[in-house]
Design a protein around this motif. Structure first.
Motif, mmCIF file in Angstrom:
data_model
loop_
_atom_site.group_PDB
_atom_site.id
_atom_site.type_symbol
_atom_site.label_atom_id
_atom_site.label_comp_id
_atom_site.label_asym_id
_atom_site.label_seq_id
_atom_site.Cartn_x
_atom_site.Cartn_y
_atom_site.Cartn_z
ATOM 1 N N LEU A 75 0.831 -1.201 0.000
ATOM 2 C CA LEU A 75 0.000 0.000 0.000
ATOM 3 C C LEU A 75 0.871 1.258 0.000
ATOM 4 O O LEU A 75 0.621 2.191 -0.757
ATOM 5 C CB LEU A 75 -0.938 0.003 1.211
ATOM 6 C CG LEU A 75 -1.800 1.248 1.395
ATOM 7 C CD1 LEU A 75 -2.712 1.471 0.202
ATOM 8 C CD2 LEU A 75 -2.614 1.154 2.685
ATOM 9 N N GLU A 76 1.908 1.255 0.853
ATOM 10 C CA GLU A 76 2.805 2.417 0.896
ATOM 11 C C GLU A 76 3.491 2.633 -0.449
ATOM 12 O O GLU A 76 3.603 3.767 -0.918
ATOM 13 C CB GLU A 76 3.849 2.231 2.009
ATOM 14 C CG GLU A 76 3.279 2.417 3.397
ATOM 15 C CD GLU A 76 4.242 2.002 4.496
ATOM 16 O OE1 GLU A 76 5.433 1.737 4.198
ATOM 17 O OE2 GLU A 76 3.805 1.929 5.660
ATOM 18 N N LEU A 79 0.889 3.964 -2.937
ATOM 19 C CA LEU A 79 0.599 5.378 -2.682
ATOM 20 C C LEU A 79 1.767 6.271 -3.096
ATOM 21 O O LEU A 79 1.558 7.359 -3.661
ATOM 22 C CB LEU A 79 0.283 5.597 -1.200
ATOM 23 C CG LEU A 79 -1.072 5.053 -0.723
ATOM 24 C CD1 LEU A 79 -1.164 5.098 0.791
ATOM 25 C CD2 LEU A 79 -2.224 5.840 -1.349
ATOM 26 N N LEU A 119 -6.834 10.423 -4.961
ATOM 27 C CA LEU A 119 -5.699 9.747 -4.314
ATOM 28 C C LEU A 119 -5.873 9.739 -2.794
ATOM 29 O O LEU A 119 -5.650 8.720 -2.140
ATOM 30 C CB LEU A 119 -4.380 10.430 -4.703
ATOM 31 C CG LEU A 119 -3.109 9.860 -4.081
ATOM 32 C CD1 LEU A 119 -2.927 8.395 -4.463
ATOM 33 C CD2 LEU A 119 -1.893 10.665 -4.516
ATOM 34 N N TYR A 122 -8.578 7.275 -1.963
ATOM 35 C CA TYR A 122 -8.056 5.914 -2.137
ATOM 36 C C TYR A 122 -7.205 5.521 -0.927
ATOM 37 O O TYR A 122 -7.326 4.418 -0.393
ATOM 38 C CB TYR A 122 -7.230 5.840 -3.430
ATOM 39 C CG TYR A 122 -6.435 4.567 -3.572
ATOM 40 C CD1 TYR A 122 -7.054 3.369 -3.908
ATOM 41 C CD2 TYR A 122 -5.050 4.565 -3.357
ATOM 42 C CE1 TYR A 122 -6.322 2.197 -4.022
ATOM 43 C CE2 TYR A 122 -4.315 3.398 -3.470
ATOM 44 C CZ TYR A 122 -4.951 2.216 -3.802
ATOM 45 O OH TYR A 122 -4.234 1.056 -3.912
ATOM 46 N N ARG A 123 -6.335 6.444 -0.482
ATOM 47 C CA ARG A 123 -5.481 6.171 0.676
ATOM 48 C C ARG A 123 -6.331 5.903 1.918
ATOM 49 O O ARG A 123 -6.062 4.972 2.681
ATOM 50 C CB ARG A 123 -4.542 7.352 0.922
ATOM 51 C CG ARG A 123 -3.572 7.104 2.089
ATOM 52 C CD ARG A 123 -2.602 8.218 2.276
ATOM 53 N NE ARG A 123 -3.282 9.387 2.814
ATOM 54 C CZ ARG A 123 -2.706 10.550 3.045
ATOM 55 N NH1 ARG A 123 -1.440 10.740 2.742
ATOM 56 N NH2 ARG A 123 -3.383 11.551 3.558
ATOM 57 N N GLU A 124 -7.373 6.723 2.101
ATOM 58 C CA GLU A 124 -8.265 6.569 3.258
ATOM 59 C C GLU A 124 -8.968 5.209 3.228
ATOM 60 O O GLU A 124 -9.012 4.494 4.233
ATOM 61 C CB GLU A 124 -9.293 7.704 3.260
ATOM 62 C CG GLU A 124 -10.150 7.777 4.495
ATOM 63 C CD GLU A 124 -9.388 8.202 5.738
ATOM 64 O OE1 GLU A 124 -9.798 7.784 6.828
ATOM 65 O OE2 GLU A 124 -8.372 8.908 5.628
ATOM 66 N N ALA A 127 -6.470 2.306 3.846
ATOM 67 C CA ALA A 127 -6.066 2.243 5.257
ATOM 68 C C ALA A 127 -7.192 1.650 6.108
ATOM 69 O O ALA A 127 -6.943 0.844 7.010
ATOM 70 C CB ALA A 127 -5.693 3.631 5.756
#
Length: 200
Positions: A75-76, A79, A119, A122-124, A127
């Motif tokens: 994921l990191e 991102l 973006l 998507y990150r939210e 997570a």
């Protein structure tokens, strides 16, 4: 004389009564001594498991942590890649902004802002999904430990199996009550013997 003798007898009778009372007043029969005491029954044991050792040495937990760590790492990276792509687009836009019409500039800027919002969303979401998966794995871990202890304790040998953590709620735990190794060995054997889930 008769009166004196009667008075002395009366005083002596009262004195004997007082002495009798004083002598026996502190010797009231104890309820516990009247009722026959049952033989002291040995209670079931209270034992503990060292939670830190359990988490670092239980193979299911170790495998789960590897999977979750790998997903976090992916994921990191994902991102970071998406973030670099967006930065490159912004830099390209800034270089070309002077050659664009006002309309093109506004449209490109709006597109880049939407991409940035997408973006962030998507990150939210990613997570949150990872947190839910971790929560489910923790529940699965707890359920496996509970089910194993329940099965092992089918004979009601233990009244409590406490989770001991240094600095936790239990200030002292006698090493004779430590069942960490036994529980760990049993859990790891069950986990090893369990058939692997079918791959989708």
């Amino acid at each position: 004389m008769k009166n004196a003798s009667l008075i002395i007898n009366a005083v002596l009778a009262v004195a004997v009564a007082v002495l009798y009372y004083l002598h026996f007043k502190d010797r009231q029969p104890d309820v516990e001594s009247v009722v026959a005491k049952p033989a002291a029954a040995k209670g079931r044991e209270i034992v503990y498991v060292n939670v830190d050792s359990l988490l670092t040495k239980y193979e299911f937990f170790k495998d789960t942590q590897k999977v979750l760590e790998s997903k976090r790492f992916q994921l990191e990276n994902d991102l970071a890649t998406k973030g670099r792509n967006l930065q490159n687009k912004v830099a390209f836009f800034q270089q070309r902004a002077a050659t664009m019409t006002q309309e093109q500039g506004r449209a490109t800027e709006a597109s880049l802002q939407k991409e940035q919002q997408d973006l962030l969303a998507y990150r939210e979401r990613a997570a949150q999904n990872l947190a839910v998966e971790e929560q489910n794995k923790n529940k699965q871990l707890y359920d496996q430990i509970y089910d194993y202890l329940k099965k092992v304790n089918a004979t009601n040998k233990y009244e409590f199996v406490l989770g001991y953590t240094k600095g936790g709620g239990i200030l002292f735990a006698d090493p004779s009550g430590d069942r960490t190794k036994v529980v760990l060995d049993g859990l790891n054997k069950e986990y090893k013997d369990k058939p692997a889930p079918a791959k989708k």
